[in-house]
Design a protein around this motif. Structure first.
Motif, PDB file in Angstrom:
ATOM      1  N   HIS A 156     -30.984  38.260 -24.914  1.00  0.00           N
ATOM      2  CA  HIS A 156     -32.509  38.520 -25.080  1.00  0.00           C
ATOM      3  C   HIS A 156     -32.772  39.516 -26.565  1.00  0.00           C
ATOM      4  N   HIS A 206     -33.589  42.324 -27.613  1.00  0.00           N
ATOM      5  CA  HIS A 206     -33.218  43.498 -28.015  1.00  0.00           C
ATOM      6  C   HIS A 206     -32.186  43.626 -28.906  1.00  0.00           C
ATOM      7  N   HIS A 225     -28.689  43.938 -28.266  1.00  0.00           N
ATOM      8  CA  HIS A 225     -28.000  42.754 -27.784  1.00  0.00           C
ATOM      9  C   HIS A 225     -27.657  41.592 -28.761  1.00  0.00           C
ATOM     10  N   HIS A 279     -37.137  41.812 -17.354  1.00  0.00           N
ATOM     11  CA  HIS A 279     -36.474  42.776 -18.338  1.00  0.00           C
ATOM     12  C   HIS A 279     -37.766  43.046 -19.168  1.00  0.00           C
ATOM     13  N   ASP A 289     -29.491  42.245 -19.471  1.00  0.00           N
ATOM     14  CA  ASP A 289     -30.373  43.332 -18.882  1.00  0.00           C
ATOM     15  C   ASP A 289     -31.154  42.889 -17.996  1.00  0.00           C
ATOM     16  N   HIS A 327     -34.252  51.003 -28.311  1.00  0.00           N
ATOM     17  CA  HIS A 327     -33.461  49.684 -28.534  1.00  0.00           C
ATOM     18  C   HIS A 327     -33.165  49.704 -29.931  1.00  0.00           C
TER      19      HIS A 327
END
Ligand SMILES: [Zn+2]
Length: 455
Positions: A84, A86, A89, A158, A180, A371
């Motif tokens: 995803h 963020h 990640h 999420h 997540d 994040h």
């Protein structure tokens, strides 16, 4: 099949999970903010000509030959698969050499573009960069192969749209990676779909996030709506200010609902408006609210000369502001009871010094876990501003991560033989909790850089 965790072992964020058989796949390649902040800050940056070297030296990136840009040896991996949008990640996938393909969700790509579009060009950008990566996009229901491995991306709920978990069918067996996820959000069904896919495919090894394995409190998004709603009703004639992360689309929708039910015009940050414009490109997949005079407008801040001159704004903002209705500080200041102002970061509180909210106006911090560096709040400074401007401070938030009970229920339903906790500082809780619940699975604690045999 082996796995080696190079980021996210015993800590939150910076996930980098290597799957290794005849082919090598990285699941996520995020920025390790904790590690990075030990050596770098706004004024102490890695050198542009030596980015990868400086990051390897400080342990921010794993020292792996053939993985990064400017490395001419044989490519180390066959693909990177991103869960995803963020930064913890996907952020350091930007430094992967460009002949290693990067797989990410179609809408994930839009969100990354939306974020990178608003920043000056940087070698740490994945899409808005001079290096063209080989980017492949996917949607739920699609399947792709990397070597002999079949990857099934499945949407999960999420705090950012287009989040995925993955079920990977390999020669040796089936594994899954949660990314997540949460079960208490507005799109909980998506997480259920992922869990069902794991059950269908008889997942044997589950690599699962455990951010909140120690936490069983759950505030639902509806609860957040109720709480901010009450604050807004009680604000009466005062301005209502809410801080929500620009990528947290669910939270933005929650705040917009509050604006509607309390009869206020939502004035959202240009960053929020920018994300909405990008999400519109996702078409039918995401229902994006229309920007509309008298209902949903972008908040136009003063910049540089303080005169709203066109030259004061970067190009992305000028282009955006040509497309959407706007409101200025003065208008909000003169009509405080009519507006609900949505800022994208707490630091924007300084802009309120021009709006001059009436004494006691609510300032609601409604952000999720940080994040990115810019989201890490300088809380003491924010508090000082709240006091200086005589606002009333509230913190109302629903997490992007599943609670302890929900994590355990997910594991119980999937019935894996092995569980590898990741993205958590509390991994030692897993064996105890699984045992208490009568779940018969071996818990393997990942150690940074140490290979684990899966099957
Ligand atoms: Zn996340």
């Amino acid at each position: 099949m082996k796995t080696t965790v190079y980021g996210g072992a015993g800590k939150i964020g910076g996930n980098k999970i290597l799957l290794e058989s005849e082919s090598r796949i990285f699941l996520d390649f995020g920025v390790d903010f904790n590690g990075k902040s030990k050596f770098f800050s706004t004024f102490l940056q890695p050198r542009r000509f030596s980015l990868v070297k400086d990051y390897i030296l400080t342990g921010v990136l794993p020292n792996i030959e053939g993985l990064y840009i400017h490395d001419l040896s044989r490519p180390f991996a066959d693909a990177v698969v991103i869960s995803h949008g963020h930064i913890d990640h996907y952020g350091h996938a930007s430094l992967i050499r460009k002949d290693i393909p990067i797989h990410l969700g179609e809408t994930t790509k839009l969100l990354i573009q939306a974020r990178e579009n608003t920043k000056p060009k940087s070698p740490e950008h994945l899409i808005h960069t001079e290096r063209q990566h080989k980017i492949h996009t996917f949607k739920t229901g699609e399947v792709f192969k990397i070597g002999d491995n079949v990857v099934h991306p499945v949407h999960v709920d999420h705090s950012i749209p287009a989040s995925y978990g993955f079920v990977v069918e390999t020669d040796g067996g089936v594994l899954a990676y949660s990314g997540d996820l949460r079960l208490h959000g507005p799109k909980a069904q998506m997480t259920q779909d992922f869990v069902e896919k794991c059950v269908d495919k008889k997942v044997e090894v589950l690599i699962i996030e455990g951010t909140r394995i120690n936490d069983d409190k759950t505030t639902s998004e509806e609860k957040v709506e109720k709480m901010i709603g009450e604050i807004a009703w009680n604000a009466a004639d005062k301005l209502v200010i809410v801080v929500a992360a620009m990528m947290d689309f669910d939270r933005l929708n929650t705040v917009l609902k509050v604006a509607e039910t309390t009869g206020r015009i939502a004035a959202i940050s240009v960053h929020h408006a920018n994300v909405l414009e990008y999400l519109r490109k996702a078409g039918r997949r995401i229902s994006v609210p229309d920007m509309e005079e008298g209902r949903l407008v972008a908040f136009l801040e003063k910049k540089r000369t303080g005169t709203y001159s066109k030259n004061d704004y970067p190009r992305w903002m000028t282009e955006l502001l040509n497309k959407v209705p706007t409101v200025t500080e003065g208008t909000i200041s003169r009509n405080q009871r009519k507006y609900l102002l949505v800022l994208s970061k707490a630091e924007d509180i300084i802009t309120l010094s021009d709006i001059k909210p009436e004494k006691g106006s609510p300032f609601v911090l409604s952000t999720s876990e940080p994040h990115s560096e810019e989201q890490i709040l300088e809380m003491d400074k924010i508090e000082n501003w709240v006091n200086l401007l005589e606002l009333r401070f509230y913190h109302v938030h629903s997490s992007g991560h599943a609670s302890q009970t929900d994590l355990l229920n997910i594991i119980e339903r999937i019935q894996p033989k092995k569980v590898i906790p990741i993205h958590t500082e509390m991994q030692e809780l897993f064996p105890k909790l699984l045992q208490q619940k009568g779940i018969d699975a071996e818990v393997i604690f990942p150690e940074h850089g140490r290979a684990i045999n899966l099957f």
